[in-house]
Design a protein around this motif. Sequence first.
Motif, mmCIF file in Angstrom:
data_model
loop_
_atom_site.group_PDB
_atom_site.id
_atom_site.type_symbol
_atom_site.label_atom_id
_atom_site.label_comp_id
_atom_site.label_asym_id
_atom_site.label_seq_id
_atom_site.Cartn_x
_atom_site.Cartn_y
_atom_site.Cartn_z
ATOM 1 N N ASP A 153 0.794 -1.233 0.000
ATOM 2 C CA ASP A 153 0.000 0.000 0.000
ATOM 3 C C ASP A 153 0.822 1.277 0.000
ATOM 4 O OD1 ASP A 153 -2.378 -1.518 0.103
ATOM 5 O OD2 ASP A 153 -2.155 -1.742 2.268
ATOM 6 N N ILE A 154 2.085 1.200 -0.391
ATOM 7 C CA ILE A 154 2.913 2.408 -0.397
ATOM 8 C C ILE A 154 3.346 2.764 -1.816
ATOM 9 C CG2 ILE A 154 3.714 2.002 1.964
ATOM 10 C CD1 ILE A 154 6.426 1.096 0.783
ATOM 11 N N VAL A 155 3.678 4.021 -1.982
ATOM 12 C CA VAL A 155 4.247 4.534 -3.222
ATOM 13 C C VAL A 155 5.631 5.054 -2.874
ATOM 14 C CG1 VAL A 155 4.053 6.334 -4.994
ATOM 15 C CG2 VAL A 155 2.006 5.124 -4.198
ATOM 16 N N CYS A 156 6.586 4.825 -3.753
ATOM 17 C CA CYS A 156 7.963 5.236 -3.477
ATOM 18 C C CYS A 156 8.540 6.014 -4.645
ATOM 19 C CB CYS A 156 8.834 4.004 -3.216
ATOM 20 S SG CYS A 156 8.342 3.092 -1.741
ATOM 21 N N ILE A 157 9.635 6.682 -4.357
ATOM 22 C CA ILE A 157 10.431 7.333 -5.387
ATOM 23 C C ILE A 157 11.879 6.939 -5.150
ATOM 24 C CG2 ILE A 157 8.880 9.264 -5.844
ATOM 25 C CD1 ILE A 157 10.610 10.950 -3.950
ATOM 26 N N GLY A 158 12.654 6.917 -6.213
ATOM 27 C CA GLY A 158 14.047 6.534 -6.073
ATOM 28 C C GLY A 158 14.954 7.351 -6.962
ATOM 29 N N SER A 159 16.205 7.449 -6.520
ATOM 30 C CA SER A 159 17.264 8.073 -7.311
ATOM 31 C C SER A 159 18.287 7.002 -7.610
ATOM 32 C CB SER A 159 17.937 9.202 -6.531
ATOM 33 O OG SER A 159 17.048 10.267 -6.354
ATOM 34 N N GLY A 160 18.648 6.871 -8.888
ATOM 35 C CA GLY A 160 19.577 5.830 -9.287
ATOM 36 C C GLY A 160 20.946 6.364 -9.654
ATOM 37 N N TYR A 161 21.919 5.442 -9.637
ATOM 38 C CA TYR A 161 23.279 5.770 -10.044
ATOM 39 C C TYR A 161 24.012 4.485 -10.374
ATOM 40 C CZ TYR A 161 24.061 4.694 -5.088
ATOM 41 O OH TYR A 161 24.070 4.093 -3.858
ATOM 42 N N LEU A 162 25.061 4.621 -11.164
ATOM 43 C CA LEU A 162 25.861 3.465 -11.568
ATOM 44 C C LEU A 162 26.819 3.053 -10.463
ATOM 45 C CD1 LEU A 162 26.881 4.436 -15.212
ATOM 46 C CD2 LEU A 162 25.282 2.645 -14.520
ATOM 47 N N VAL A 163 27.014 1.746 -10.330
ATOM 48 C CA VAL A 163 28.059 1.184 -9.483
ATOM 49 C C VAL A 163 28.767 0.128 -10.318
ATOM 50 C CG1 VAL A 163 26.872 1.604 -7.286
ATOM 51 C CG2 VAL A 163 26.520 -0.566 -8.476
ATOM 52 N N GLU A 164 29.968 -0.204 -9.946
ATOM 53 C CA GLU A 164 30.703 -1.211 -10.704
ATOM 54 C C GLU A 164 29.924 -2.525 -10.690
ATOM 55 O OE1 GLU A 164 35.238 -2.629 -11.363
ATOM 56 O OE2 GLU A 164 34.756 -0.756 -10.357
ATOM 57 N N GLY A 165 29.653 -3.059 -11.863
ATOM 58 C CA GLY A 165 28.924 -4.316 -11.993
ATOM 59 C C GLY A 165 27.422 -4.198 -11.942
ATOM 60 N N GLY A 166 26.902 -2.980 -11.806
ATOM 61 C CA GLY A 166 25.456 -2.868 -11.729
ATOM 62 C C GLY A 166 24.946 -1.464 -11.557
ATOM 63 N N ILE A 167 23.833 -1.392 -10.854
ATOM 64 C CA ILE A 167 23.100 -0.156 -10.661
ATOM 65 C C ILE A 167 22.661 -0.092 -9.208
ATOM 66 C CG2 ILE A 167 20.766 -0.970 -11.208
ATOM 67 C CD1 ILE A 167 22.205 1.879 -13.066
ATOM 68 N N ALA A 168 22.507 1.095 -8.664
ATOM 69 C CA ALA A 168 22.060 1.244 -7.290
ATOM 70 C C ALA A 168 21.000 2.329 -7.216
ATOM 71 C CB ALA A 168 23.234 1.590 -6.381
ATOM 72 N N TYR A 169 20.175 2.237 -6.182
ATOM 73 C CA TYR A 169 19.109 3.213 -5.962
ATOM 74 C C TYR A 169 18.992 3.518 -4.481
ATOM 75 C CZ TYR A 169 17.441 1.590 -10.532
ATOM 76 O OH TYR A 169 17.339 1.247 -11.851
ATOM 77 N N HIS A 170 18.708 4.774 -4.193
ATOM 78 C CA HIS A 170 18.260 5.180 -2.865
ATOM 79 C C HIS A 170 16.754 5.356 -3.010
ATOM 80 C CE1 HIS A 170 18.093 6.996 1.047
ATOM 81 N NE2 HIS A 170 17.362 7.962 0.524
ATOM 82 N N ILE A 171 15.967 4.586 -2.252
ATOM 83 C CA ILE A 171 14.508 4.586 -2.397
ATOM 84 C C ILE A 171 13.869 5.130 -1.136
ATOM 85 C CG2 ILE A 171 12.474 3.140 -2.761
ATOM 86 C CD1 ILE A 171 14.327 1.324 -4.451
ATOM 87 N N SER A 172 12.934 6.052 -1.332
ATOM 88 C CA SER A 172 12.201 6.651 -0.227
ATOM 89 C C SER A 172 10.709 6.380 -0.397
ATOM 90 C CB SER A 172 12.416 8.159 -0.184
ATOM 91 O OG SER A 172 13.768 8.447 0.081
ATOM 92 N N GLN A 173 10.050 6.171 0.723
ATOM 93 C CA GLN A 173 8.611 5.995 0.751
ATOM 94 C C GLN A 173 7.958 7.371 0.816
ATOM 95 O OE1 GLN A 173 7.252 3.616 4.039
ATOM 96 N NE2 GLN A 173 5.145 4.290 3.822
ATOM 97 N N VAL A 174 6.939 7.589 0.008
ATOM 98 C CA VAL A 174 6.157 8.810 0.094
ATOM 99 C C VAL A 174 5.184 8.605 1.263
ATOM 100 C CG1 VAL A 174 4.526 10.336 -1.063
ATOM 101 C CG2 VAL A 174 6.366 9.262 -2.372
#
Length: 175
Positions: A153-174
Amino acid sequence: MTSYKQTRAPNMTVDPRVKPVAEIRTAPLLDIVVDLNPKLNIGDGPLGRRILFGAAGGTFDGPKLHGEVVAGGGDWALFRADGAMSLDVRLTLRTRDDALVQMTYGGRWITPANLRAEMADPAKRYQVDPSRYYFRTNPLFETGSAQYAWMNDIVCIGSGYLVEGGIAYHISQVI
C-alpha cells in the motif's frame, strides 16, 4: 515557500475545485544494489532501441527490511531517439527472514549530451557524480507476506546511479 498560485501568470484563473493539500514528504525505505548480467541488445524497434539489463543478484538494506535481489528479473530499457532512457523493471526481493517481495518500477534516466561520452567510457562512468544526470524511478511493491503487507500500500520514489557491476538506488517511501 512560494505556492503555485502565487507564481502563476496573472491572467490565468484557478479552478475553484482546487484545494490546498499537504506537502509531499518522504522517509528512507531502502538502498538497493542490483548486479547486472551482460546486456542483451534486442535492437532498434519502432519506439527506440530496446536493451535487457538482466538482474544477476544484489542486496538491499533499510530501516525495516534487509535481504537480497533474486537473480532473474531485469530492466527492459528503451533508449529513445533523444538519448533518454525509459525503464521497465521487474525484480524479486528475498528478505533475510525469507519473505518474497515483487518490486516493479518505471522511470527516466536523462543524461545531458555533454556527459554522454563520459558515461559511455567504462573507465569513467562510475566516477561521474550522479547529481550531473537525472535518474529517477517510481517503485511499487507486492507481497503475500503478512509481515511485509504494509508494502502493498505504499508509493515510493528513487534516485539511481551506476556502481561497478550494476546499478544502485536510494529509495524513499512517500508518506
